[in-house]
Design an enzyme around this catalytic site. Structure first.
Site, short mmCIF file in Angstrom:
data_model
loop_
_atom_site.label_atom_id
_atom_site.label_comp_id
_atom_site.label_asym_id
_atom_site.label_seq_id
_atom_site.Cartn_x
_atom_site.Cartn_y
_atom_site.Cartn_z
N GLY A 84 0.88 -1.11 0.07
CA GLY A 84 0.09 -0.03 -0.04
C GLY A 84 0.89 1.23 0.04
N GLN A 85 0.25 2.53 -0.15
CA GLN A 85 0.90 3.79 -0.11
C GLN A 85 0.10 4.58 0.92
OE1 GLN A 85 2.60 4.64 -3.58
NE2 GLN A 85 2.93 6.84 -3.09
N GLY A 125 0.50 8.90 2.94
CA GLY A 125 1.07 10.16 2.82
C GLY A 125 2.63 10.47 2.96
N PHE A 126 3.04 9.41 3.75
CA PHE A 126 4.49 9.59 3.84
C PHE A 126 5.36 8.32 3.47
CE2 PHE A 126 2.24 12.00 7.01
CZ PHE A 126 3.09 13.15 7.24
N VAL A 153 4.69 0.99 1.39
CA VAL A 153 4.78 0.01 2.22
C VAL A 153 4.94 -1.45 1.42
CG1 VAL A 153 3.83 -1.47 4.27
CG2 VAL A 153 3.44 1.11 4.07
N LYS A 181 8.21 0.12 5.41
CA LYS A 181 7.75 1.36 5.18
C LYS A 181 9.04 2.16 4.50
CE LYS A 181 4.78 5.10 6.28
NZ LYS A 181 3.68 5.69 7.03
N ASP A 211 -2.76 11.08 14.35
CA ASP A 211 -3.27 10.50 12.88
C ASP A 211 -4.01 9.24 13.17
OD1 ASP A 211 -3.83 11.13 10.48
OD2 ASP A 211 -2.03 9.80 9.60
#
Length: 594
Positions: free
Chosen positions: A308-309, A311-312, A315, A329, A429
């Protein structure tokens, strides 16, 4: 050649090379780009400001608060795009679909206006690189009442339009001389006598790229383009080739007189090493393993399995030398000189709790930074609670007992971060995407990229600017007029997340039929205030009804506007473990828990 002449030559070459590259070659198109709720998208989609990189431009990708808009026809109307689905790398069944909402058609269908049947719904013009087709459409037959006409017996008839009748159903005849065929998008199989029940303004379009364009993208890693004669060619950037050649020449020049100019530079102390050495002197040894970037590449098999992906960063799935499966990550944003990153690694790696993700290692080589976590086979919570569906996936729903246990586990983890660690950690977050689930659906808080670490005695924190994800950020984080920022900012985010778990949807949902249901916290609050049934799906018995009421009350309790009226996370954790309906008191539109 004199040293001065050599030095001038080197300066000219090293400064002219980037200028030549920039002037002679266009900027390379990214292989994909993030676009908010649409996820990562690639060709034929492109950002509106880079229309040379595709033929379906999307705008507002970088604005988290705005709808994403797509322009299916060149210089045509912009529509709100709902979802994008791509699978171009599969050699047997490559496909792309996108769905957008036609607001004009939507208004006509909502008002049940016969103007919706006046004309066919047309497709975008065919691109040189692709063809378009509707995924779902229905053909209706509009017949003038003033002309004689014998309708087929197997067709449904809608008679509420003032100057014509409308027919639809099976085996319609196109030889009806008094009639006109109209093709419109549909969401359900035509049935009954009301066409407004199965027609839709949410248009699903299939895009089929040509074979030569697919070959250009997948095999040649190029971009589909037309030359001056409108003939296809696969454009590939030669910038990297020229840059490599230039670097070879530059290396030759450097070898000639590196001792005269670059000797001090080569022997300068590595700033990364200095940062780590200073930190170790002040705090002691790092409690987790450190890996080189080469080792990270090896454990992820050169980043082949992307999970996945965010904002920072991205992965990837990986494996440690001992065979342990991990999630790696790779951070795409590097802030500061690394002191904050090392401090975060040191603090989080000292945590140990069943509901907090375990940090197993890290990588820190200048601008290359990575975090290595334990692998969570069930992924993130968001895919189990949102009801959005498309033709590729189904919703995996969890029963209320598991959802209640997840909510309780997250509260337990937050309480530990604030009270159980040597330092207090405020996450900033908390959202379903950052809650990972192990094989037994035990939740673990992850992604501490925005976390703030403070001393045990501190209860208030100072931050510069807002941080977090829209929809979960507490009011005081945006404006100090609401109060000070503290761990109660995480309490607010937790409450918003619990309400999404209860509603099994985003808290703001523009797809509902009634405006009173758009913002779920208001809707569910009004249900509680009126002491009416919650009206939620999949509640099978009274025990589940009580469980959902408890979760709802906890969520509303946590999202009160002023931090002073919100509970501490410790009280939230205690309340999630017991029933307390008799303690609910709604006073003048404000929720308080006695």
């Amino acid at each position: 050649m004199s040293p001065v002449y050599e030095f001038v030559l080197l300066l000219l070459f090293s400064n002219l090379l980037p200028l030549l590259l920039a002037a002679g070659f266009p900027r390379e198109c990214p292989p994909s780009f993030p676009c908010g709720y649409l996820g990562d998208v690639s060709f034929p989609f492109t950002k509106a400001e880079r229309q040379d990189c595709g033929f379906l431009p999307i705008r507002n990708c970088d604005d988290p608060l705005s709808h994403k808009m797509i322009q299916p026809q060149k210089n045509g109307t912009w529509f709100q795009v709902i979802r994008v689905t791509q699978l171009l790398s599969n050699p047997t069944t490559p496909f792309t679909t996108f769905q957008f909402r036609d607001e004009d058609l939507y208004a006509l269908l909502q008002n049940q206006s016969c103007e919706a049947f006046r004309s066919n719904y047309t497709l975008p013009h065919t691109s040189p690189f692709a063809s378009f087709s509707f995924a779902f459409t229905t053909t209706l037959v509009r017949c003038n009442r003033s002309l004689p006409f014998n309708p087929p017996t197997n067709m449904c008839n809608y008679t509420k339009c003032h100057d014509y009748n409308l027919y639809f159903g099976y085996n319609h005849s196109s030889s009806l001389t008094a009639c006109t065929e109209v093709e419109l998008p549909n969401k359900d199989v035509p049935d009954g006598i009301n066409p407004f029940a199965f027609l839709t303004a949410d248009v699903l379009i299939k895009v089929e790229l040509t074979n030569e364009c697919l070959d250009c993208i997948n095999r040649q890693r190029g971009l589909c383009q037309l030359d001056s004669r409108e003939r296809f060619y696969c454009a590939k950037s030669y910038a990297s080739t020229l840059l490599a050649a230039g670097l070879v020449v530059l290396l030759v020049l450097v070898c000639c007189f590196w001792r005269k100019i670059f000797y001090p530079v080569f022997w300068r102390e590595n700033p990364t090493h200095r940062i780590i050495e200073n930190f170790l002197k002040e705090h002691g040894p790092l409690p987790t393993a450190r890996y080189s970037f080469l080792e990270v590449q090896k454990m992820t098999n050169s980043f082949r399995n992307k999970l996945g992906q965010g904002g920072f960063g991205s992965v990837y799935k990986g494996k440690l030398p001992d065979g342990s499966v991990v999630a790696v990550k790779i951070l795409s944003i590097s802030k500061g000189n690394g002191e904050e990153f090392i401090n975060e690694v040191w603090s989080i790696s000292k945590t140990s709790h069943v509901n907090v993700i375990r940090l197993l290692g890290f990588c820190f080589e200048n601008s290359r930074r990575a975090l290595i976590y334990e692998f969570m086979p069930n992924g993130s919570l968001d895919k189990f609670i949102y009801e959005e569906k498309n033709e590729l996936n189904d919703v995996h729903q969890l029963d209320w007992k598991i959802l209640n246990d997840i909510a309780m586990g997250i509260a337990h983890g937050l309480e530990y971060l604030y009270r159980g660690c040597n330092t207090r950690i405020i996450h900033f977050d908390i959202k379903p995407h950052n809650i990972l689930l192990d094989e037994d659906f035990c939740p673990k808080i992850s992604d501490f990229g925005l976390a703030k670490i403070c001393a045990r005695k501190e209860s208030l924190v100072s931050i510069f600017g807002a941080r977090g994800t829209a929809g979960y950020v507490a009011p005081e984080v945006f404006s100090r007029n609401f109060g000070v920022v503290s761990h109660k900012s995480d309490v607010y985010s937790y409450g918003m997340m619990v309400l999404e778990m209860v509603g099994r949807r985003k808290n703001v949902n523009t797809d509902v039929d009634r405006s009173s249901e758009i913002y779920f916290p208001h809707w569910i609050y009004n249900r509680l205030e009126g002491n009416t049934e919650l009206g939620l799906e999949n509640i099978r018995n009274e025990n589940e009804e009580q469980m959902v009421r408890k979760m709802t009350i906890v969520g509303l309790w946590c999202i009160q506007t002023l931090p002073s009226t919100r509970p501490t996370i410790s009280r939230v954790f205690l309340r999630t473990k017991k029933q307390f309906f008799e303690e609910l008191d709604i006073i003048n539109g404000g929720l308080q828990i006695k």
